[in-house]
Scaffold this motif. Structure first.
Motif, mmCIF file in Angstrom:
data_model
loop_
_atom_site.group_PDB
_atom_site.id
_atom_site.type_symbol
_atom_site.label_atom_id
_atom_site.label_comp_id
_atom_site.label_asym_id
_atom_site.label_seq_id
_atom_site.Cartn_x
_atom_site.Cartn_y
_atom_site.Cartn_z
ATOM 1 N N ARG A 1 0.047 1.079 20.747
ATOM 2 C CA ARG A 1 -0.174 1.313 22.174
ATOM 3 C C ARG A 1 -0.426 2.787 22.493
ATOM 4 O O ARG A 1 -0.999 3.100 23.519
ATOM 5 N N VAL A 2 0.041 3.661 21.627
ATOM 6 C CA VAL A 2 -0.090 5.097 21.885
ATOM 7 C C VAL A 2 -0.708 5.768 20.666
ATOM 8 O O VAL A 2 -0.738 5.211 19.567
ATOM 9 N N ARG A 3 -1.201 6.953 20.881
ATOM 10 C CA ARG A 3 -1.803 7.736 19.789
ATOM 11 C C ARG A 3 -0.716 8.575 19.130
ATOM 12 O O ARG A 3 -0.073 9.403 19.782
ATOM 13 N N LEU A 4 -0.494 8.349 17.849
ATOM 14 C CA LEU A 4 0.575 9.033 17.128
ATOM 15 C C LEU A 4 -0.019 9.942 16.052
ATOM 16 O O LEU A 4 -0.869 9.508 15.269
ATOM 17 N N PRO A 5 0.435 11.184 15.987
ATOM 18 C CA PRO A 5 -0.073 12.074 14.929
ATOM 19 C C PRO A 5 0.285 11.558 13.534
ATOM 20 O O PRO A 5 -0.493 11.730 12.591
ATOM 21 N N GLU A 6 1.459 10.914 13.394
ATOM 22 C CA GLU A 6 1.845 10.364 12.084
ATOM 23 C C GLU A 6 0.883 9.256 11.661
ATOM 24 O O GLU A 6 0.523 9.155 10.480
ATOM 25 N N TYR A 7 0.469 8.450 12.624
ATOM 26 C CA TYR A 7 -0.477 7.367 12.334
ATOM 27 C C TYR A 7 -1.819 7.948 11.890
ATOM 28 O O TYR A 7 -2.387 7.534 10.871
ATOM 29 N N THR A 8 -2.310 8.915 12.645
ATOM 30 C CA THR A 8 -3.596 9.528 12.324
ATOM 31 C C THR A 8 -3.568 10.173 10.948
ATOM 32 O O THR A 8 -4.513 10.026 10.159
ATOM 33 N N GLU A 9 -2.480 10.883 10.641
ATOM 34 C CA GLU A 9 -2.386 11.569 9.351
ATOM 35 C C GLU A 9 -2.302 10.583 8.196
ATOM 36 O O GLU A 9 -2.930 10.775 7.155
ATOM 37 N N ALA A 10 -1.515 9.522 8.374
ATOM 38 C CA ALA A 10 -1.382 8.527 7.306
ATOM 39 C C ALA A 10 -2.705 7.830 7.044
ATOM 40 O O ALA A 10 -3.097 7.617 5.883
ATOM 41 N N VAL A 11 -3.426 7.464 8.103
ATOM 42 C CA VAL A 11 -4.738 6.814 7.938
ATOM 43 C C VAL A 11 -5.715 7.784 7.276
ATOM 44 O O VAL A 11 -6.489 7.387 6.386
ATOM 45 N N ARG A 12 -5.680 9.036 7.696
ATOM 46 C CA ARG A 12 -6.598 10.030 7.108
ATOM 47 C C ARG A 12 -6.373 10.167 5.603
ATOM 48 O O ARG A 12 -7.332 10.143 4.814
ATOM 49 N N ARG A 13 -5.124 10.302 5.194
ATOM 50 C CA ARG A 13 -4.831 10.441 3.767
ATOM 51 C C ARG A 13 -5.246 9.186 2.997
ATOM 52 O O ARG A 13 -5.805 9.265 1.896
ATOM 53 N N ALA A 14 -4.955 8.021 3.588
ATOM 54 C CA ALA A 14 -5.282 6.766 2.905
ATOM 55 C C ALA A 14 -6.786 6.590 2.765
ATOM 56 O O ALA A 14 -7.282 6.176 1.702
ATOM 57 N N VAL A 15 -7.541 6.909 3.815
ATOM 58 C CA VAL A 15 -8.998 6.749 3.771
ATOM 59 C C VAL A 15 -9.618 7.724 2.778
ATOM 60 O O VAL A 15 -10.528 7.362 2.020
ATOM 61 N N LEU A 16 -9.136 8.961 2.769
ATOM 62 C CA LEU A 16 -9.651 9.935 1.792
ATOM 63 C C LEU A 16 -9.412 9.461 0.359
ATOM 64 O O LEU A 16 -10.246 9.653 -0.520
ATOM 65 N N THR A 17 -8.281 8.830 0.149
ATOM 66 C CA THR A 17 -7.985 8.301 -1.183
ATOM 67 C C THR A 17 -8.907 7.136 -1.518
ATOM 68 O O THR A 17 -9.383 7.015 -2.657
ATOM 69 N N LEU A 18 -9.181 6.266 -0.539
ATOM 70 C CA LEU A 18 -10.113 5.155 -0.768
ATOM 71 C C LEU A 18 -11.489 5.680 -1.162
ATOM 72 O O LEU A 18 -12.160 5.106 -2.029
ATOM 73 N N GLN A 19 -11.903 6.766 -0.516
ATOM 74 C CA GLN A 19 -13.232 7.313 -0.770
ATOM 75 C C GLN A 19 -13.358 7.916 -2.164
ATOM 76 O O GLN A 19 -14.473 8.183 -2.630
ATOM 77 N N GLU A 20 -12.228 8.116 -2.834
ATOM 78 C CA GLU A 20 -12.254 8.703 -4.170
ATOM 79 C C GLU A 20 -11.765 7.744 -5.248
ATOM 80 O O GLU A 20 -11.695 8.112 -6.421
ATOM 81 N N ASN A 21 -11.423 6.523 -4.842
ATOM 82 C CA ASN A 21 -10.856 5.575 -5.800
ATOM 83 C C ASN A 21 -11.410 4.188 -5.521
ATOM 84 O O ASN A 21 -11.035 3.532 -4.543
#
Length: 813
Positions: A497-517
């Motif tokens: 329901r809200v924008r969370l910096p922890e959510y954004t950071e976790a998704v960012r790290r996970a997506v960057l890892t997907l792009q390299e694996n």
């Protein structure tokens, strides 16, 4: 009531303890606590009734009840205390505890109590019946600074002699527990010898001892124990009595060796937590050896709890273990982080999933209960509970334990959290479908609990990503975790329901890892629900009995939307066969979803896939792209403009024209479909508004948008496709009425005039002249007659003129 941050200022300790128990929503406030205080006139009249020697016992009892009800605001003077003492010998069993209660108020509120009067109370105490009220009065007497030191030992002896015989009264009426604990707390504040300390703590253990037939432990009891020892320790810290703190903690640690029957884990757990909280709230540094001893006691209870639960996930936990899990969570939330302990970490995990956020229990209850009111009441009760209110603090302690954990412990709790997220998704999807529109209040309360659970999952996932998705930390880097985090987030996406910096950071790290694996990317795609699961109510008898409509399943739609948003970031790693089998069916299904955000995301997936890869290196990918175009145009155009957003359609068409091989049949089909759709839209618009061509230039309706898209393709398609595109445009234009032809020709003349494409411009000028001539002919050809127009197209290679076969268009001219 004084703030809990300064426990030494508490006037009536039993009130503070009872308030702690009342913080747990499962505890109902006692009627006495809720009664309105008496007026000043009533208090004066009551004192007068007590002084009246002719007053009968019922009248005196009524006066005592009135005074007792106003005890918090009542000041008892020395003469009034003497009056109360004189009433003790003749008091009835109902009046006796009320007199003791008023004497207790005198001891706690009098700034200078009379020492002789205190000694008189002590002398009479030997005749007191053993009860929690007697213990409370004796405890307050021992804590009074005015009591002569010579009388303190005798007072404590009297109190200890009452402890054993007072237990049955507590076992009969647990509401008297705060008075009993407060009396012990007052006594502990003045104890200086270990013998009495051990004796008093032994009695405390017997309260919850199974061997002694003690009380069944509860979270409310645990909260009282925590506050009791916080209060005692704060007093010791204020007086710098370090030895008494060490003795207290030493006795608690020694109790771990007690036999199972007399062992009270609730006390061994929350007494140390109260000590730690006192050090924390008073901002005093604790001795490392003392901290280690305290943490070992907490860890010992955690180990015992895990051994009781066994190796399951907590679904078959006994009631006592449920209470211990709750107490571990709230105890550590109040006292702060401790050193890593594998059992503590696992207890915190189980507590979060099964006690703080017991969603599976509530979902099951809401679906199985014939009475929605019972489930609603339970959910509201949990929302107001002390445990739920401490959810953030418990999550913080849990994450701190995780950060210091070994790899095996980390993996264990990670699996618990990821599995929990998928269970929440399955059950919330079912509950939302069943209860929406029927039990909205219940569903709203369930979603409030689930939203808090989502925040917990996000904070934990962010902590996991720091440790395991940090490529700089090679020894902890685990790329496979990225897909697990994203799958968990997809399951909980409906609750975001809200924008969370922890959510954004976790998704960012996970997506960057997907792009390299590539393996992690494949794992993520394979986790998508299959098409059959999305469109049919599989795996749920309840849904199978109901009329299930996939587009109205909001929980499922939120999950798929998450996938549709993440996949474009790693589309190049998705194998062609996997995309065709798992992603494409879902993409086309949600391309006709009524929610525009979902539809746009589906078009973005198509654009990303068509734009991905190099054609020369991925022949099978090119084949799939061409195959998908035919169905894409069909799905997109059949619901345009009702559902399909023009921007999504335009981006999809532009992508396939740019990235498919030149001359691909899919491009020809795309042009044909667009021309046919434009013609249909214009005919329908003319039937509704015959004058639409007069304002065609400023028109922004669906027919104008698709026609503009066709014109835009003139400068995007390959030279091999251009003749066919011009043919389709010509056929479309000649079908229009005279006003429409003029409006369309004027627009195209303007575009060609403004064009700086030196290669295509000569061709377009010649084509427009021919088309304008045909449209200007007044005589109509018979149906079926054909007019051929030959165009000369300049070669892109050497600029020479080449003759192309004439293309034909039909029209009634």
């Amino acid at each position: 009531m004084q703030s809990s941050s300064r426990p030494r200022q508490i006037l009536f300790l039993e009130h503070w303890l009872r308030a702690a128990a009342a913080a747990d929503a499962s505890q109902t406030p006692s009627p006495a606590a809720a009664a309105a205080p008496p007026s000043a006139a009533a208090i004066l009249r009551s004192w007068a009734d007590l002084r009246d020697p002719s007053a009968d016992p019922p009248r005196r009892l009524s006066a005592l009840l009135t005074l007792s009800r106003g005890r918090s605001a009542l000041h008892v003077s020395d003469p009034q205390a003497k009056l109360l003492l004189s009433l003790l010998p003749s008091s009835s069993p109902d009046a006796f505890p009320l007199v003791l209660s008023l004497l207790y108020a005198y001891l706690r509120k009098s700034s200078r109590p009379s020492p002789p009067l205190l000694l008189s109370i002590l002398s009479l105490s030997s005749s007191f019946p053993p009860s929690p009220h007697s213990i409370l009065l004796l405890g307050a007497l021992s804590a009074s600074p005015a009591l002569p030191a010579s009388a303190l030992s005798r007072c404590l002896d009297h109190l200890c002699s009452f402890l054993d015989s007072s237990l049955p009264a507590i076992f009969r009426d647990a509401d008297l527990l705060p008075e009993f604990l407060a009396g012990i707390g007052y006594a502990l504040s003045r104890l200086e010898d270990d013998a009495r300390l051990e004796k008093i703590l032994n009695f405390l253990f017997r309260i919850w001892s199974a061997e002694a037939g003690g009380l069944r432990p509860s979270l409310a009891h645990g909260l009282m124990v925590l506050r009791l020892f916080e209060w005692c320790t704060s007093g010791f810290l204020a007086s710098r009595s370090w030895s008494r703190i060490e003795s207290l903690c030493g006795e608690i640690s020694a109790s771990r060796s007690k036999s199972r029957g007399s062992f009270a884990p609730l006390l061994v757990l929350l007494a140390p937590a109260g000590v730690l909280r006192a050090f924390r709230s008073n901002r005093v540094e604790i001795d490392p050896r003392l901290r280690r001893s305290i943490e070992e006691s907490i860890g010992f209870v955690a180990e015992c709890t895990i051994s009781r639960i066994g190796s399951d996930s907590g679904s078959n936990v006994s009631d006592d273990s449920h209470v211990l899990l709750q107490c571990i969570a709230i105890g550590l939330a109040r006292c702060g982080s401790i050193s890593f302990n594998a059992s503590v970490l696992r207890c915190l995990c189980l507590s979060l999933l099964n006690e703080v956020f017991p969603l599976q229990y509530f979902f099951r209850m809401s679906l199985e209960s014939v009475n929605d009111n019972a489930a609603t009441c339970k959910a509201k009760e949990h929302l107001g509970s002390a445990l739920f209110k401490e959810a953030g603090a418990v999550t913080g302690v849990f994450c701190n334990q995780y950060a210091a954990a070994d790899e095996v412990s980390k993996a264990m709790v990670e699996n618990h959290l990821w599995d929990y997220s998928q269970e929440v998704y399955s059950n919330l999807r079912l509950a939302a479908w069943v209860h929406r529109g029927k039990s909205d209040e219940l569903l709203e309360d369930l979603e409030k609990i689930a939203e808090a659970a989502f925040l917990m999952v996000v904070v934990f996932a962010a902590e996991v990503s720091k440790h395991k998705l940090n490529s700089k930390s090679s020894h902890e880097f685990r790329p496979e975790v990225s897909s697990r985090i994203l799958v968990a987030f997809s399951c909980m996406e409906y609750l975001r329901r809200v924008r969370l910096p922890e959510y954004t950071e976790a998704v960012r790290r996970a997506v960057l890892t997907l792009q390299e694996n590539a393996d992690s990317c494949v794992s993520f795609v394979e986790s998508m629900p299959p098409y059959t699961e999305l469109t049919k109510a599989q795996g749920s008898i309840i849904l199978e009995r109901m009329r299930y409509i996939w587009s109205q399943d909001e929980v499922q739609t939120s999950r798929i939307l998450f996938y549709l948003r993440v996949l474009p970031t790693c589309i190049s790693f998705v194998p062609t066969s996997l995309f065709g089998k798992r992603v494409a069916p879902t993409m086309f299904l949600y391309m006709q979803h009524p929610n525009e955000k979902v539809t746009r995301a589906s078009h973005s997936i198509f654009v990303s896939f068509v734009s991905s890869g190099k054609d020369s290196d991925h022949d099978d990918r090119v084949v799939l792209k061409e195959q998908l175009v035919f169905y894409y145009m069909q799905r997109a155009l059949e619901v345009y403009p009702r559902i399909t957003p023009f921007e999504g359609l335009a981006s999809g068409v532009a992508a396939l024209v740019r990235h498919l091989p030149a001359g691909s049949p899919a491009i020809f089909y795309c042009i044909h479909s667009l021309a046919a759709k434009t013609s249909d839209l214009c005919r329908k618009a003319m039937s509704e508004d015959p004058t639409m061509w007069k304002n065609w230039e400023g028109n922004s309706g669906p027919p104008k948008k698709v026609q503009d898209l066709l014109l835009r393709l003139i400068y995007l398609v390959d030279i091999q496709v251009l003749p066919y595109l011009l043919k389709q445009l010509a056929e479309f234009i000649v079908q229009m009425p005279k006003d429409g032809q003029n409006a369309l020709l004027d627009e195209m003349y303007f575009q060609v005039a403004e064009s700086d494409d030196v290669t295509r411009k000569p061709v377009l000028v010649s084509w427009l002249q021919s088309l304008s001539f045909i449209c200007s002919q007044k005589k109509k050809l018979a149906p079926g007659s054909e007019v051929g127009v030959i165009f000369k197209v300049r070669s892109f290679r050497n600029g020479s003129s080449i003759q192309r076969p004439p293309f034909l268009f039909r029209g009634n001219i």
